[in-house]
Design a protein around this motif. Structure first.
Motif, mmCIF file in Angstrom:
data_model
loop_
_atom_site.group_PDB
_atom_site.id
_atom_site.type_symbol
_atom_site.label_atom_id
_atom_site.label_comp_id
_atom_site.label_asym_id
_atom_site.label_seq_id
_atom_site.Cartn_x
_atom_site.Cartn_y
_atom_site.Cartn_z
ATOM 1 N N GLU A 171 0.759 -1.380 0.066
ATOM 2 C CA GLU A 171 -0.135 -0.118 0.081
ATOM 3 C C GLU A 171 0.746 1.336 -0.140
ATOM 4 O OE1 GLU A 171 -3.012 -0.012 3.153
ATOM 5 O OE2 GLU A 171 -3.840 -1.859 2.660
ATOM 6 N N VAL A 172 1.992 1.203 0.630
ATOM 7 C CA VAL A 172 2.885 2.178 0.725
ATOM 8 C C VAL A 172 4.172 1.866 0.123
ATOM 9 C CG1 VAL A 172 4.305 4.076 2.307
ATOM 10 C CG2 VAL A 172 1.893 2.981 2.807
ATOM 11 N N ALA A 173 4.666 2.720 -0.702
ATOM 12 C CA ALA A 173 5.938 2.691 -1.508
ATOM 13 C C ALA A 173 6.914 3.996 -1.333
ATOM 14 C CB ALA A 173 5.788 2.340 -2.905
ATOM 15 N N LEU A 174 8.362 3.744 -1.254
ATOM 16 C CA LEU A 174 9.460 4.731 -1.373
ATOM 17 C C LEU A 174 9.790 4.594 -2.845
ATOM 18 C CD1 LEU A 174 10.992 6.812 -0.287
ATOM 19 C CD2 LEU A 174 12.758 5.006 0.348
ATOM 20 N N MET A 175 9.757 5.807 -3.617
ATOM 21 C CA MET A 175 10.447 5.827 -4.755
ATOM 22 C C MET A 175 11.549 6.523 -4.834
ATOM 23 S SD MET A 175 8.517 7.429 -8.113
ATOM 24 C CE MET A 175 9.375 7.785 -9.982
ATOM 25 N N VAL A 176 12.620 6.070 -4.612
ATOM 26 C CA VAL A 176 14.143 6.613 -4.815
ATOM 27 C C VAL A 176 14.076 7.275 -6.158
ATOM 28 C CG1 VAL A 176 16.443 6.881 -4.135
ATOM 29 C CG2 VAL A 176 15.176 5.599 -2.845
ATOM 30 N N SER A 177 14.598 8.473 -6.517
ATOM 31 C CA SER A 177 14.670 8.914 -7.788
ATOM 32 C C SER A 177 15.794 7.969 -8.689
ATOM 33 C CB SER A 177 15.245 10.178 -7.883
ATOM 34 O OG SER A 177 16.290 10.483 -6.976
ATOM 35 N N ALA A 178 15.671 7.768 -9.869
ATOM 36 C CA ALA A 178 16.398 6.886 -10.639
ATOM 37 C C ALA A 178 17.726 7.365 -10.717
ATOM 38 C CB ALA A 178 15.614 6.478 -12.041
ATOM 39 N N ALA A 179 18.654 6.721 -11.261
ATOM 40 C CA ALA A 179 19.879 7.079 -11.834
ATOM 41 C C ALA A 179 19.888 8.352 -12.828
ATOM 42 C CB ALA A 179 20.836 5.897 -12.076
ATOM 43 N N GLU A 180 20.831 9.023 -12.767
ATOM 44 C CA GLU A 180 20.867 10.236 -13.795
ATOM 45 C C GLU A 180 20.904 9.608 -15.240
ATOM 46 O OE1 GLU A 180 23.653 13.082 -12.962
ATOM 47 O OE2 GLU A 180 22.850 13.524 -11.024
ATOM 48 N N SER A 181 20.135 9.880 -16.080
ATOM 49 C CA SER A 181 19.892 9.523 -17.550
ATOM 50 C C SER A 181 19.172 10.487 -18.332
ATOM 51 C CB SER A 181 19.463 7.990 -17.543
ATOM 52 O OG SER A 181 18.084 8.077 -17.186
ATOM 53 N N ALA A 182 19.323 10.441 -19.470
ATOM 54 C CA ALA A 182 18.541 11.152 -20.621
ATOM 55 C C ALA A 182 17.000 10.916 -20.441
ATOM 56 C CB ALA A 182 19.121 10.944 -21.768
ATOM 57 N N ASP A 183 16.859 9.716 -20.039
ATOM 58 C CA ASP A 183 15.367 9.149 -20.079
ATOM 59 C C ASP A 183 14.514 9.151 -18.627
ATOM 60 O OD1 ASP A 183 16.644 6.932 -19.459
ATOM 61 O OD2 ASP A 183 15.459 5.567 -20.494
ATOM 62 N N ARG A 184 15.263 9.811 -17.601
ATOM 63 C CA ARG A 184 14.981 9.479 -16.288
ATOM 64 C C ARG A 184 13.397 9.875 -16.205
ATOM 65 N NH1 ARG A 184 17.786 11.633 -10.637
ATOM 66 N NH2 ARG A 184 17.925 13.447 -11.518
ATOM 67 N N LEU A 185 12.935 10.882 -16.586
ATOM 68 C CA LEU A 185 11.641 11.366 -16.497
ATOM 69 C C LEU A 185 10.697 10.418 -16.955
ATOM 70 C CD1 LEU A 185 9.485 13.422 -15.483
ATOM 71 C CD2 LEU A 185 10.075 14.756 -17.805
ATOM 72 N N ASP A 186 11.013 9.695 -17.960
ATOM 73 C CA ASP A 186 10.250 8.691 -18.592
ATOM 74 C C ASP A 186 10.112 7.492 -17.721
ATOM 75 O OD1 ASP A 186 9.742 10.153 -21.051
ATOM 76 O OD2 ASP A 186 11.099 9.308 -21.984
ATOM 77 N N VAL A 198 6.055 7.734 -1.896
ATOM 78 C CA VAL A 198 6.935 8.820 -1.006
ATOM 79 C C VAL A 198 7.899 8.849 -2.124
ATOM 80 C CG1 VAL A 198 8.317 9.430 0.721
ATOM 81 C CG2 VAL A 198 6.215 8.116 1.258
ATOM 82 N N TYR A 199 8.145 10.172 -2.607
ATOM 83 C CA TYR A 199 9.152 10.484 -3.531
ATOM 84 C C TYR A 199 10.212 11.268 -2.955
ATOM 85 C CZ TYR A 199 11.208 12.192 -8.134
ATOM 86 O OH TYR A 199 11.900 12.689 -8.935
ATOM 87 N N ILE A 200 11.636 10.642 -3.263
ATOM 88 C CA ILE A 200 12.761 11.622 -3.184
ATOM 89 C C ILE A 200 12.990 12.714 -4.360
ATOM 90 C CG2 ILE A 200 15.019 11.243 -2.646
ATOM 91 C CD1 ILE A 200 13.407 10.279 -0.488
ATOM 92 N N SER A 201 12.689 13.819 -3.958
ATOM 93 C CA SER A 201 12.718 14.835 -5.014
ATOM 94 C C SER A 201 13.925 15.668 -4.787
ATOM 95 C CB SER A 201 11.386 15.721 -5.005
ATOM 96 O OG SER A 201 11.339 16.646 -6.088
ATOM 97 N N PHE A 202 13.869 17.100 -5.155
ATOM 98 C CA PHE A 202 15.015 17.717 -4.944
ATOM 99 C C PHE A 202 14.554 19.275 -4.618
ATOM 100 C CE2 PHE A 202 18.667 20.737 -6.025
ATOM 101 C CZ PHE A 202 19.492 19.776 -5.506
#
Length: 277
Positions: free
Chosen positions: A65-80, A98-102
């Motif tokens: 029910e609950v998830a932590l989303m650590v931002s993906a490694a830097e890449s050209a398609d990270r947003l996708d 829960v999203y690790i943003s900046f």
């Protein structure tokens, strides 16, 4: 206790969060691209998935029910990749992400990668999921590695300052939110250290701690591009590297907040303390 899904468990931050939750007795679903590298923790199962693999993410998240989303490694398609993961979380029946943003995420942020974080947050808000965004500043741990082999920190940061946050503090905050997600529904937190420091201050701290002279050279933009040209990095990555420093110069990363103390229950860790930990 509900089962909590944690991504990024083979990295510093996701792994630290998983250990904190395991120590508190929470059942965990550890999600990793390479399951064999996931930590061995009590009450934890491991699922294989990469952010862009919709079906694998759905399988990995189903039942949580609950998830932590650590931002993906830097890449050209990270947003996708981020958008694909959020969409898969919806399909899997996750209720709160829960999203690790900046820090300072915005469509026109000086730090170019913060623009992707903003777009990710927008997609998350539109998804229908409950959400929490943890906008961490630059890692203080990262600042301590900036000196080159010659003992010089180089970058176009001018005399700007940055309220860098210790990675351990971000892990404490994320674990606290995941333990009680309803209390942080649809909230954004800005995670910083206890003070804003300049790169000359970082150099002085490193010199005092190691006994090896470390200095700071504030590059011009032309110097910054020239000194990094030998890496052969694509333009988006070069812009990201250089805008790390120009965001410091602009003052965008200097505000100090009390959100670390609010979430973790302890004061934010000073940069100096990381040198003696």
């Amino acid at each position: 206790m509900i089962e909590i899904a944690v991504t990024g468990v083979t990295g510093h931050l996701g792994g630290a969060v998983a250990h904190r939750l395991a120590e508190a007795g929470h059942p965990l679903r550890l999600i990793a691209r390479t399951p064999s590298r996931a930590p061995s923790l009590p009450h934890a199962t491991v699922a294989a998935a990469s952010y862009g693999d919709h079906d694998a993410v759905v399988r990995a998240l189903r039942g949580t029910e609950v998830a932590l989303m650590v931002s993906a490694a830097e890449s050209a398609d990270r947003l996708d990749q981020h958008r694909a993961f959020i969409d898969a979380a919806v399909a899997a029946g996750v209720r709160h992400l829960v999203y690790i943003s900046f820090f300072g995420a915005a469509a026109d942020a000086e730090f170019t990668l913060a623009r992707d974080h903003h777009a990710t947050e927008e997609h998350l808000r539109a998804s229908g999921l409950a959400w929490t965004a943890l906008r961490d500043n630059l890692y203080a741990d990262f600042l301590l590695t900036l000196a080159g082999p010659d003992g010089v920190i180089r970058g176009p940061a001018g005399d700007g300052r940055v309220s860098a946050v210790a990675r351990v503090d971000v892990a404490d905050c994320a674990a606290a939110v995941l333990r009680s997600p309803a209390a942080h529904r649809d909230r954004t937190y800005h995670l910083t250290g206890p003070e804003a420091v300049g790169l000359a201050d970082v150099a002085a701290l490193l010199t005092a701690h190691t006994g090896r002279p470390v200095s700071y050279h504030p590059e011009s933009l032309a110097e910054a591009h020239a000194s990094r040209a030998h890496y052969g990095a694509p333009p988006w990555q070069l812009d990201a590297w250089i805008s790390t420093y120009t965001a410091i110069a602009s003052g965008a990363l200097s505000p100090v907040t009390s959100d670390v103390a609010l979430l973790s229950g302890h004061p934010a860790t000073p940069l100096r303390a990381l040198l003696t930990a």
